[in-house]
Design a protein around this motif. Structure first.
Motif, mmCIF file in Angstrom:
data_model
loop_
_atom_site.group_PDB
_atom_site.id
_atom_site.type_symbol
_atom_site.label_atom_id
_atom_site.label_comp_id
_atom_site.label_asym_id
_atom_site.label_seq_id
_atom_site.Cartn_x
_atom_site.Cartn_y
_atom_site.Cartn_z
ATOM 1 N N LEU A 1 3.273 23.498 46.872
ATOM 2 C CA LEU A 1 2.111 22.733 46.446
ATOM 3 C C LEU A 1 1.062 22.670 47.553
ATOM 4 O O LEU A 1 -0.148 22.704 47.279
ATOM 5 N N MET A 2 1.514 22.585 48.793
ATOM 6 C CA MET A 2 0.572 22.586 49.905
ATOM 7 C C MET A 2 -0.136 23.931 50.029
ATOM 8 O O MET A 2 -1.353 23.982 50.308
ATOM 9 N N VAL A 3 0.595 25.022 49.817
ATOM 10 C CA VAL A 3 -0.026 26.346 49.880
ATOM 11 C C VAL A 3 -1.124 26.469 48.824
ATOM 12 O O VAL A 3 -2.249 26.923 49.104
ATOM 13 N N CYS A 4 -0.799 26.036 47.595
ATOM 14 C CA CYS A 4 -1.805 26.092 46.529
ATOM 15 C C CYS A 4 -2.970 25.155 46.818
ATOM 16 O O CYS A 4 -4.141 25.486 46.560
ATOM 17 N N LEU A 5 -2.651 23.981 47.354
ATOM 18 C CA LEU A 5 -3.688 22.995 47.607
ATOM 19 C C LEU A 5 -4.654 23.464 48.691
ATOM 20 O O LEU A 5 -5.860 23.218 48.616
ATOM 21 N N ALA B 1 -14.482 21.575 37.749
ATOM 22 C CA ALA B 1 -14.370 22.220 36.443
ATOM 23 C C ALA B 1 -13.031 22.907 36.243
ATOM 24 O O ALA B 1 -12.522 22.959 35.118
ATOM 25 N N SER B 2 -12.415 23.430 37.292
ATOM 26 C CA SER B 2 -11.249 24.296 37.107
ATOM 27 C C SER B 2 -10.005 23.825 37.829
ATOM 28 O O SER B 2 -8.902 23.946 37.296
ATOM 29 N N TYR B 3 -10.108 23.328 39.034
ATOM 30 C CA TYR B 3 -8.899 22.970 39.800
ATOM 31 C C TYR B 3 -9.172 21.700 40.612
ATOM 32 O O TYR B 3 -9.318 21.759 41.823
ATOM 33 N N PRO B 4 -9.230 20.553 39.928
ATOM 34 C CA PRO B 4 -9.409 19.303 40.679
ATOM 35 C C PRO B 4 -8.239 19.081 41.629
ATOM 36 O O PRO B 4 -7.092 19.416 41.335
ATOM 37 N N LEU B 5 -8.533 18.525 42.782
ATOM 38 C CA LEU B 5 -7.558 18.448 43.858
ATOM 39 C C LEU B 5 -6.529 17.339 43.658
ATOM 40 O O LEU B 5 -5.442 17.392 44.234
ATOM 41 N N TYR B 6 -6.892 16.334 42.858
ATOM 42 C CA TYR B 6 -6.034 15.152 42.829
ATOM 43 C C TYR B 6 -4.690 15.408 42.161
ATOM 44 O O TYR B 6 -3.703 14.725 42.440
ATOM 45 N N GLY B 7 -4.613 16.398 41.259
ATOM 46 C CA GLY B 7 -3.353 16.658 40.572
ATOM 47 C C GLY B 7 -2.265 17.119 41.524
ATOM 48 O O GLY B 7 -1.122 16.642 41.480
ATOM 49 N N ARG B 8 -2.587 18.071 42.390
ATOM 50 C CA ARG B 8 -1.600 18.562 43.362
ATOM 51 C C ARG B 8 -1.173 17.435 44.309
ATOM 52 O O ARG B 8 0.017 17.274 44.602
ATOM 53 N N ALA B 9 -2.152 16.638 44.784
ATOM 54 C CA ALA B 9 -1.813 15.562 45.712
ATOM 55 C C ALA B 9 -0.912 14.527 45.038
ATOM 56 O O ALA B 9 0.023 13.999 45.657
ATOM 57 N N HIS B 10 -1.177 14.226 43.778
ATOM 58 C CA HIS B 10 -0.327 13.267 43.073
ATOM 59 C C HIS B 10 1.095 13.790 42.940
ATOM 60 O O HIS B 10 2.064 13.027 43.095
ATOM 61 N N CYS B 11 1.233 15.052 42.643
ATOM 62 C CA CYS B 11 2.577 15.632 42.512
ATOM 63 C C CYS B 11 3.321 15.602 43.847
ATOM 64 O O CYS B 11 4.534 15.353 43.882
#
Length: 1502
Positions: free
Chosen positions: A604-608, A624-634
Motif C-alpha cells: 500500500l505504501m508503494v502504491c501510495l 478524479a481518479s486516485y484520491p489519497l485518503y483510501g490507501r491511508a485509511h486501509c
C-alpha cells in the motif's frame, strides 16, 4: 487536624482546649495566651487575618475529629466551640470556588451534625445547646438554607452529604423538642413537610429530603397531607431525569406504608387490600393509559422495587389486568390510542416479575400458566413497539442465566422473528438484538448443565423437556459451526458492503469465527479475487468504499496464503513498480498476522507513493481518479489488529514507520493549501501540468460564490463536450471505478479529497504514535522501540501546524482526534513536559496575534480551541490542574475588554480568547474543574457585548450561550421558561458569588439608560443578557422571610427596566423580577406596583410604563403565597384592574391595545385562580369575594361579546393594524376558548341556541392566523382529552355538536401552514381516513389466529393480503385477482427490449425505513405475495386464467429475466462489493422474476 491533635496532647482534655481551638477558628490572638509560648510562636501564621479560607475549614475538621463529643455532657467552652464550628463553615459558602473544597465543606458539616447528634442524645443536654439546635432556631435555619442551596449540586458527593446532614438535623430536632413521642404532632415538622411538598417537583433535592421525612415520620403521615402523592410521583416517571429520584421516594413510601399497615393489622393478610389500593391500583392505571416512554421508565426504575417489596402482588396485578376488556375481548376501547393498554401493562408486569425471580416457569408452561399462550402471541405482534419488546423480554430474560428454554418459549421466539426482524423502528431493532443476545447467553449457560453426549445420561441432571429439546441445546451450544454452509457464510460476507459501520465490524468478526471450510478463503482464486477487490476499492472516489476495503483486508490478513495472492495481484496489474520483498514464514519467528500485515502495508505504501507523486503534479487528477485518503485509511485499519507489544520484525517495522511518517508529511503538503486557505470550500490550487491548466479557469469559474444555495445542495460539473475525442471509446469490461476526466472534477470533489486526506493522515500519525513502542530507556530498555522521541516531537509539531492553520472543520476536527492520541502517550521523562511547553507557546501566539497572523480569527478560531483542549486533556486527573488554571487565567485576562480603543486589529486576541473559552466550557471532560472559572467567563461574555467590534460581540454571544447551558443545564423541553433549566436565586449566587456585585453594577448602569418618557429608544448592549440571566432564576418557598444574600437592591432596577420602550425588554424585566420578590413581600410588592399606575388619563400618560407595570404584576402573581395573605390582595387587585379597564377602554377602542390585552389576561388569570382555589376545598374563605368575582366574570364576558373578535362587524371591518392588535385579539381568544372549550361552566353564557359552537367557529375563521392557531390547538387538546374520558363515561367529546363540515371547510380554505398541520391532526380527519377503510379491513382477520386489529405493520400487511385472497374467493374473481397480483409481483419495471433502463429502480425505495411505510422491504414483500398466491392456487385448484394473460405476463417476466442476466454480466467481479446498489437492484429484479415465473408455470394447464 495535626494542630488540634498537638494542642490536645500538650494541654490535655480540659476546658482550655476548646478555648484555644475557638481562638484559632476566629483568628483571635488573645485566646492563644492560654497556649505555651512555643506553640504560639509555631502557629503564629494561623492567627493572621489574611490566612487562606481553607485554614478554618481544616481546623474545624480537626476539632471534630480529634476532640471527643460522644457520650458525655459538654462543658461551657466545648458547647460554645460546637456552636462556633457551623458558623465558621457557613461563612465559607460564598468564599470557596473549587468543587473539591465545596465537597470538604459539605463533609465537615455532615461530620458536625453527627457530633451534634451525639451531644444531644445524652440525658443532661445543656439548655443553651438545646435551644440553639432546636428546629426553627437561627443556626438550624441557616443550615437548612445551606442544604437548599446545595441539594442539587453537580457533585454527587455534595448532594449525598447534604441529604445526610438533613437527616441528622431531623434527629437533633427530635431530641431537642417536646414532641419526642409523637413527631407527627410537632408544628415545626408539619410546616417543614408542607413546605417541601409545596416545592416544584422538578427539584431533585426535594426527593431526598422527603425520603428522610418518610424514615422519620412514616409514610402514612405524608399520605395524610397529600393523598395524591403516589399518582403524582408515578406521573413524573415519564421524565428520564426525574424517574430515578421519584422511584427512590416511592420505594421508601410503600415500604414504610407496608410496615405501618402490618404493625396495625393482627391478621397476616388484612393489610394487603389497603396497600394495593394505594400503590398497585394507580400503577396499573398509569401502565394502561400513560405514554410509552413513561411506562418504560416505570419498568426500569419502579416496578421491580414494588415486586421485591411484596411479591404476592403479582397475582393481583395479573388478575386485574386480565379482567379488563383489552385482554378478554381483544379490544382496547377504554384506553387512549397512544397507550399500550391492558395487554401491554400485563406484559410489563410479568417481564419485571420474571427478571426479579418473582415469576418462575413451571415445567413446560411459561409464567407458570398465568397467561394463556394466544395472549402471548398477540403481544409479540402488537402494534406498539414497547409492548412487543416487553413480551420478548418476558420470553428471553430470566432471573437465572442457567434457566433452560421450554418448548413454549422456542415457539414464541419463532413466532416473533418473522414479523419483527425488519422493524422500521431503530429503537425496537436495538432492543430486539439486546434481548436475543440475552437469550443466546442463556442458551449457552444452560447448556453447561446438560450431560456430555459421550457419557451416560443418568450420571447428570437432565433438564425438563423432550429429547428434541436436548438436541436443540446441543446444536445451539456446541455444534453451530457444522450447520453453517457456504451460502450462509456468503451472506455474512456480503454484509461487509453494508452502509452501517457496525454491521461491517460484526460481519468481519463473525467470519473469522466461522469454520474455514464454509468461508473458503483458503482457496487461491477466491482469496485473490477478494484481495483484488479490496485493492481496487481502496482507490475509489466514494469515501465509504475505502471502509469496505479495510474490512476486507482485515479479514484476509489471517490467511496464510495472503502473500502469494498479493504477489499474484501485483503481477496481474502490470504496474511498473518493484514490489516489496515478501517475508518468508519459514525463516522468521514472526506470526502469520505480522508478516501479512507488513506485506500489505509495504505494498500500500508503494502504491501510495506513486499516487502522491502524481498528486504533487496534478491534484485535480488525484481527486478524479486516485484520491489519497483510501490507501491511508486501509493502512491505519490493517495496523489496528496488530499486537505491537510483541513485534518480531523490528527493523522492518522501524523502516516502515519512518517511511510512513515521511509519506504522511508529503500527503499533507499536497492538500494543506486547500484546507488552510481562507475559503477551502472553493479553492483549487494551480496545477503544474499544462494539460490540466487549460481547464482550471473553467473550474475556478464553476466554484465562484453564488447568491443562492444551489452550489451547496448539488454538485455542478463542467460541460464535457470539450473532452478528448477518444473519450467515447469504451473501457474494458470488468473494470472497477473508471478514472474520471479532470473536466468532470467539481469543487466538492477536490475539497472532499483534501480534507479526507488530512483526516486519514492525522488518524494514521496518531495511531502510529499511540500504538507503536517508543524508543525510550524508561519504557523499552531492551531496544524494542519502533518510534523515536524525535519522530513523536515532529508529529506534535505537525499537528500544531495543522490545528492552528487549517480552516476546514473536517480537517482540524479529525486532526484533534489524532493529536489527542499523541498526547496520551507522552509518558517518558523527556516528553511529558511537551504539553506544557506547547501550551505556553500557543497562548503567547494567541496573545500577540493580529490580522496578519496565520491563526484563523474567523470560523470560531478554527482548530485553535481543539489544540488547547487536547493539551489540557493530557494533564493527569490526579494533578492539581495547574495547566488548566494557568490557561484559564490567561484566557480570561485576554477576553476582558482592554482600556485601549477597540479596533479590528487589537481585538483579535480577545476574539480568540472568547472562542477558546467557549470550547473549554463545553468540554465535559474538564468536569467540575472548570466551574470556578464560570463567573469570570460570564463577566467576559457580558462585557464583550459593549465592544464596537462585531467579531467580539459575536464570540461573546456564543460564549454566553455556552455558559447558560453550563450553569443551568442542557435544555430539557421546548418551553424556554420551564423551571427544569432554572435555579433559585439563593443557589445561583451561592455557587457563583462573584456574579452578585458584577450583575448588580451592570444592571445599575443598564437601568440608568432606560427612559421611555423621553420618547427615545435607548437599549444598553448588556441589558438583554442581564435580564436573561436573572430571568432564569426563580423564588423558592424555602427562602424564608429574609435573605442574607441581599437581593433587595436588584428589585428597583428591574422594575425600572420594565419602563423600557422595547417590548421584549419589558417582558424580560417582568420575568426577572420574580426571583427577587421574597414570599412575604409578594402582596406589598404588587401593591407598590399598582400604586405607581396613573389614576386618570392625561397628556403625560406613558403606555410603556403602564404595560411594563401590568406585566410585572402578572408575573408576580405566579409566586406562591399563603391564602390568608391573598384575600385582601385579591380584593384590591380586582378593584384596581377594573379601574384600569375603565380608564383605558373608551368606546372607540382608541387606547393602547398592548396593555389592554394585559389587563384582560390578568382578569382571566384571577377567574381561573379563584376557580382553582374553590375546587380545592377553601370556598368558605372566599365567600366575601364571590360577588366581586362574579361581577368581574360578567364584565369580562361583556368585553368579549362587545369586542371586534365576536361583534358582527368582525376584525375585517376594524382597523387593527396598530401595534398590539394581535396581542389584544389573542387575549380575547383565551377567554373565548375558555367559554366554549376549556371551562364553559365558569361562565354564565347566553341562553341562545348554539352560542358556544358559533363562538368557536368565529375563532376558527378569524382572519388573524394567531387566533386560529391558538383555537385549533386548544380544540385538539380538548378532543384528545374528552375522547379518552368519554370512552369510559359515555359522554360526548364536546358540550356541543361541532359538525365535521366545519372542520372540512376550514381544512380546504386554510392557508397558514401551522393551522393546516393542526387541522390534519384532528381526530375527525384521522377517523375518516382509517376507520372506514383499513381498520375495518383488519378487524375481520380472526382467521389468522389474532383476535385484534392492534398489530404491527408486517402482521397487518400479512393479514391484509390474506384477507384479499379470501375476498377473491368470496367474489368469484380469483382469476382476475391472480393476474393483477402477479403483475404487482413483477413490479412496474416492464421492459421488452430495454436492458439497463429497466433496472432504473428508485434507490430510496430499496432502503427506505419510514415509520409508516408498509412496503419498505420489497424482497420480503415479493416472497410474502408469492406465498399467499401459491396457497390460493392450491385451494382453488388452478383457477381458470386466460392463456392470453399468461402469455403476456410470461413475456414480461422473461424480458425482465433477460435484462437482469445481461446487466449482471456487465458488472465487475464480486459486484456485491464494487457495485453494491446496482447488484441489489438486479438481484431484486431476478427474485421477482423467478417468483412470478414459478406462479405462471403452476397456472398453466399440464
Amino acid at each position: 487536624m495535626a494542630v488540634v491533635l498537638l494542642i490536645r496532647s500538650i494541654i490535655g482534655s480540659g476546658d482550655d482546649v476548646p478555648v484555644i481551638v475557638a481562638g484559632l477558628l476566629q483568628c483571635s490572638v488573645g485566646a492563644g495566651s492560654l497556649a505555651p509560648q512555643w506553640l504560639r510562636q509555631s502557629c503564629a501564621g494561623l492567627y493572621e487575618s489574611s490566612r487562606p479560607a481553607a485554614v478554618a475549614l481544616y481546623l474545624s475538621h480537626g476539632a471534630l475529629a480529634m476532640l471527643s463529643w460522644r457520650g458525655k455532657t459538654l462543658g461551657p467552652q466545648a458547647e460554645k466551640l460546637l456552636l462556633l464550628i457551623p458558623e465558621v463553615l457557613l461563612s465559607l459558602d460564598t468564599r470557596v470556588k473549587e468543587s473539591s473544597t465545596v465537597m470538604v465543606v459539605a463533609r465537615v458539616l455532615t461530620l458536625w451534625s453527627g457530633a451534634a447528634v451525639d451531644c444531644v442524645q445524652v440525658d443532661t443536654c445543656p439548655p443553651l445547646l438545646r435551644s440553639s439546635l432546636i428546629g426553627g432556631s437561627s443556626l438550624i435555619a441557616r443550615l437548612h438554607q445551606h442544604i437548599y442551596a446545595h441539594w442539587e449540586h453537580p457533585l454527587d458527593g455534595v448532594r449525598h452529604q447534604t441529604r445526610s446532614m438533613f437527616q441528622n438535623l431531623l434527629t437533633i430536632h427530635q431530641h431537642c423538642s417536646d414532641h419526642k413521642s409523637d413527631p407527627t404532632g410537632d408544628p415545626y415538622i408539619t410546616q417543614l413537610t408542607q413546605d417541601l411538598l409545596a416545592l416544584e417537583w422538578h427539584m431533585k433535592g426535594k426527593y431526598g429530603t422527603l425520603g428522610c421525612l418518610v424514615e422519620h415520620l412514616g409514610a402514612e403521615y405524608l399520605l395524610k397531607l397529600d393523598g395524591g402523592l403516589p399518582a403524582r410521583l408515578l406521573g413524573l416517571m415519564g421524565d428520564q431525569t426525574m424517574a430515578p429520584y421519584a422511584s427512590d421516594l416511592l420505594e421508601k413510601l410503600f415500604v414504610s406504608h407496608k410496615a405501618q399497615l402490618c404493625a396495625r393489622f393482627m391478621d397476616a393478610d388484612g393489610w394487603i387490600d389497603g396497600w394495593h389500593e394505594v400503590w398497585v391500583r394507580p400503577l396499573l392505571q398509569v401502565l394502561c393509559t400513560a405514554r410509552l416512554d413513561q411506562t418504560t421508565y416505570i419498568l426500569d426504575y419502579f416496578l421491580p422495587k414494588l415486586l421485591r417489596c411484596n411479591p404476592s402482588s403479582l397475582s393481583h396485578m395479573v388478575q386485574a389486568l386480565q379482567e379488563m376488556p383489552a385482554c378478554t375481548e381483544g379490544k382496547s376501547l377504554t384506553f387512549p390510542s397512544g397507550s399500550r393498554g391492558a395487554l401491554g401493562a400485563l406484559m410489563t408486569c410479568l417481564r419485571a416479575a420474571r427478571s426479579q425471580g418473582v415469576l418462575k416457569s413451571v415445567e413446560e408452561e411459561l409464567c407458570g400458566g398465568l397467561v394463556p399462550l394466544p395472549l402471548m402471541r398477540q403481544a409479540l405482534v402488537h402494534k406498539h413497539d414497547q409492548v412487543r419488546m416487553d413480551a420478548l423480554g418476558l420470553v428471553c430474560e430470566s432471573h437465572r442465566s442457567t434457566e433452560t428454554l421450554s418448548r413454549q418459549e422456542i415457539e414464541l421466539i419463532r413466532h416473533f422473528l418473522p414479523f419483527n426482524l425488519n422493524s422500521q423502528s431503530p429503537g425496537a431493532r436495538q432492543q430486539s438484538v439486546s434481548l436475543l443476545k440475552k437469550l443466546l447467553c442463556r442458551v449457552k449457560d444452560s447448556a453447561q448443565l446438560l450431560p456430555n453426549p459421550t457419557e451416560p445420561v443418568g450420571s447428570h441432571r437432565v433438564p425438563s423437556g423432550s429429547g428434541k429439546d436436548l438436541q436443540l441445546y446441543l446444536s445451539c451450544g456446541f455444534a453451530l459451526g457444522d450447520s453453517v454452509s457456504f451460502s450462509h457464510a456468503q451472506a455474512v460476507l456480503c454484509c461487509l458492503a453494508s452502509n452501517f459501520l457496525e454491521v461491517k465490524q460484526l460481519a468481519c468478526n463473525l467470519l473469522q469465527k466461522l469454520p474455514p471450510a464454509a468461508v473458503r478463503l483458503q482457496e487461491p482464486e477466491r482469496l485473490q479475487s477478494l484481495l483484488q477487490v479490496a485493492l481496487d476499492l481502496s482507490t475509489s472516489t466514494k469515501p465509504f468504499d475505502s471502509v469496505t476495503a479495510s474490512h476486507l483486508l482485515n479479514l484476509l490478513l489471517h490467511q496464510p496464503g495472503l502473500q502469494d495472492a498479493l504477489l499474484h495481484c501485483i503481477q496481474k496489474q502490470h504496474i511498473p513498480v518493484q514490489p516489496p520483498a515478501l517475508i518468508q514464514s519459514q525463516t522468521s519467528e514472526a506470526s502469520s498476522l505480522e508478516q501479512n500485515t507488513l506485506a500489505v502495508v509495504q505494498w500500500l505504501m508503494v502504491c501510495l507513493k506513486e499516487e502522491v507523486l502524481k498528486a504533487e503534479s496534478s491534484l485535480l487528477q488525484a481527486a478524479a481518479s486516485y484520491p489519497l485518503y483510501g490507501r491511508a485509511h486501509c493502512i491505519t485499519a490493517v495496523l489496528q489488529p496488530l499486537n505491537t507489544g510483541s513485534l518480531v520484525l523490528l527493523s522492518e517495522w522501524r523502516a516502515v514507520v519512518s517511511e510512513l511518517i515521511g509519506l504522511c508529511y508529503r500527503m499533507s503538503d499536497v492538500v494543506s493549501p486547500v484546507v488552510q486557505s481562507s475559503s477551502p470550500e472553493g479553492l483549487i490550487p494551480m496545477d503544474t501540468e499544462s494539460e490540466t491548466s487549460a481547464g482550471l479557469q473553467k473550474i475556478l469559474q464553476e466554484i465562484q460564490p453564488r447568491d443562492t444555495n444551489d452550489f451547496f445542495t448539488s454538485a455542478r460539473e463542467l460541460d464535457p463536450s470539450e473532452s478528448d475525442c477518444n473519450s467515447e471509446q469504451k473501457e474494458p469490461e470488468n473494470t472497477v471505478h473508471k478514472p474520471q476526466s479532470c473536466n468532470s472534477v467539481t469543487a466538492q470533489m477536490v475539497l472532499v479529497c483534501c480534507w479526507r486526506t488530512m483526516k486519514e493522515v492525522s488518524m494514521l500519525l496518531g495511531h502510529l504514535c499511540q500504538s507503536m513502542p517508543l524508543c525510550c530507556p524508561l519504557t523499552h530498555a531492551e531496544g524494542r522501540g519502533v518510534v523515536t522521541e524525535d519522530q513523536v516531537e515532529g508529529v506534535g509539531k505537525y499537528f500544531r501546524e495543522q490545528l492552528l492553520q487549517s480552516r476546514h472543520r473536517g480537517a482540524f476536527e479529525l486532526a484533534y482526534v489524532g493529536f489527542v492520541r499523541l498526547t496520551e502517550m507522552l509518558c517518558s521523562a523527556t516528553l511529558q513536559q511537551l504539553p506544557a511547553h506547547w501550551l505556553k507557546e500557543v497562548l503567547e501566539e494567541v496573545k500577540s496575534s493580529d490580522p496578519s497572523s496565520k491563526l484563523c480569527a474567523t470560523r470560531r478560531s478554527a482548530g485553535i480551541p481543539f489544540y488547547i483542549q487536547a493539551l489540557l486533556s493530557s494533564e493527569p486527573k490526579s494533578s492539581s490542574c495547574g495547566l488548566l488554571k494557568m490557561t484559564m487565567r490567561s484566557l480570561t485576562a485576554l477576553a476582558m475588554p482592554s482600556n485601549d480603543a477597540d479596533t479590528e486589529s487589537s481585538s483579535v486576541p480577545q476574539v480568540h480568547a472568547l472562542n477558546i473559552l467557549r470550547a473549554l466550557y463545553r468540554d465535559t471532560r474538564l468536569g467540575e474543574n472548570i466551574v470556578p472559572f464560570v463567573s469570570d467567563g460570564m463577566q467576559a461574555a457580558i462585557l464583550g457585548f459593549t465592544s464596537p467590534v462585531w467579531a467580539v460581540r459575536n464570540s461573546s454571544t456564543l460564549l454566553f450561550s455556552t455558559l447558560i447551558t453550563r450553569i443551568f443545564g442542557v435544555k430539557k423541553g421546548k418551553d424556554e421558561h420551564s423551571k427544569k433549566n432554572r435555579m433559585t436565586g439563593r443557589e445561583f449566587f451561592t455557587r457563583f458569588p462573584a456574579l452578585y456585585p458584577f450583575l448588580l453594577s451592570q444592571l445599575q448602569e443598564a437601568a440608568a439608560s432606560v427612559n421611555s418618557d423621553s420618547g427615545q429608544v435607548k437599549l444598553h448592549p448588556s441589558l438583554f443578557l442581564l435580564l436573561l440571566v436573572l430571568g432564569r432564576l426563580y423564588p423558592s418557598p424555602m427562602d424564608g422571610s429574609s435573605s442574607p444574600l441581599g437581593l433587595a437592591p436588584f428589585m428597583p432596577l428591574i422594575i425600572r427596566c420594565g419602563r423600557s420602550a422595547v417590548y421584549r425588554t419589558r417582558e424580560m424585566a417582568a420575568r426577572a423580577l420574580v426571583p427577587f420578590v421574597l414570599v412575604t413581600q409578594v402582596p406589598s410588592t404588587i401593591h407598590t406596583l399598582l400604586e405607581e399606575l396613573p389614576q386618570e388619563p392625561g397628556p403625560g400618560l406613558q403606555q410603556n410604563h403602564i404595560h411594563g407595570t401590568l406585566l410585572q404584576v402578572c408575573e408576580s402573581t405566579l409566586v406562591s403565597y399563603s391564602l390568608q395573605q391573598s384575600i385582601n390582595l385579591t380584593c384590591y387587585m380586582t378593584y384596581k384592574v377594573c379601574t384600569i379597564e375603565y380608564l383605558q377602554k373608551p368606546l372607540n377602542f382608541s387606547c393602547c391595545f398592548v396593555h389592554f390585552a394585559m389587563s384582560v389576561n390578568i382578569n382571566y388569570a384571577f377567574i381561573l385562580d379563584f376557580f382553582f382555589v374553590t375546587c380545592n376545598g377553601v370556598h368558605l374563605l372566599f365567600s366575601a369575594l364571590e360577588s366581586q368575582l362574579k361581577k368581574l366574570r360578567e364584565e369580562t364576558l361583556q368585553i368579549l361579546m362587545a369586542s371586534e373578535l365576536v361583534a358582527p362587524q368582525g376584525p375585517d371591518d376594524t382597523n387593527l393594524s396598530v401595534p398590539g392588535a394581535t396581542q389584544y385579539l389573542q387575549s380575547l381568544a383565551h377567554i373565548a376558548v375558555s367559554v366554549c372549550v376549556e371551562s364553559p361552566h365558569l361562565w354564565d353564557c347566553p341562553e341562545s341556541e348554539g352560542f358556544q359552537r358559533d363562538l368557536l367557529e368565529r375563532l376558527l375563521r378569524c382572519p388573524h392566523y394567531e387566533v386560529r392557531l391558538f383555537a385549533l390547538d386548544q380544540l385538539l387538546r380538548r378532543l384528545q382529552k374528552t375522547e379518552e374520558e368519554s370512552q369510559c363515561r359515555g359522554q360526548g367529546p364536546m358540550p356541543f355538536d361541532l359538525s365535521v363540515s366545519s372542520l372540512t371547510s376550514l381544512a380546504l380554505h386554510e392557508t397558514y401552514p401551522g393551522c393546516q398541520a393542526k387541522v390534519r391532526k384532528s381526530r375527525f380527519c384521522i377517523r375518516i381516513l382509517y376507520t372506514g377503510i383499513f381498520v375495518r379491513l383488519l378487524s375481520s382477520t380472526a382467521f389468522l389466529g389474532v383476535s385484534t386489529g392492534a398489530v404491527s405493520p408486517p402482521v397487518a400487511l400479512e393479514m391484509g393480503v390474506g384477507l384479499l385472497c379470501q375476498l377473491f374467493q368470496m367474489w368469484g374473481q380469483v382469476a382476475a385477482g391472480m393476474v393483477n397480483l402477479i403483475q404487482w409481483l413483477l413490479g412496474d419495471e416492464q421492459s421488452d427490449t430495454r436492458c439497463e433502463e429497466s433496472l432504473d429502480l428508485d434507490e430510496e425505495f430499496l432502503f427506505e425505513k419510514g415509520d409508516l411505510n408498509l412496503w419498505a422491504e420489497p424482497l420480503s414483500w415479493a416472497r410474502m405475495l408469492h406465498r399467499h398466491l401459491s396457497a390460493l392456487i392450491s385451494v382453488t385448484h388452478s383457477p381458470d386464467v386466460s392463456t392470453t394473460e399468461l402469455d403476456r405476463l410470461s413475456a414480461i417476466a422473461k424480458s425482465n429475466a433477460l435484462a437482469a442476466q445481461r446487466s449482471m454480466k456487465g458488472l465487475p467481479a464480486l459486484p456485491q462489493f464494487s457495485a453494491t446498489i446496482e447488484y441489489a437492484k438486479i438481484s431484486l429484479l431476478k427474485e421477482r422474476t423467478s417468483l412470478a415465473l414459478n406462479l405462471l408455470d403452476t397456472l398453466r394447464p399440464s
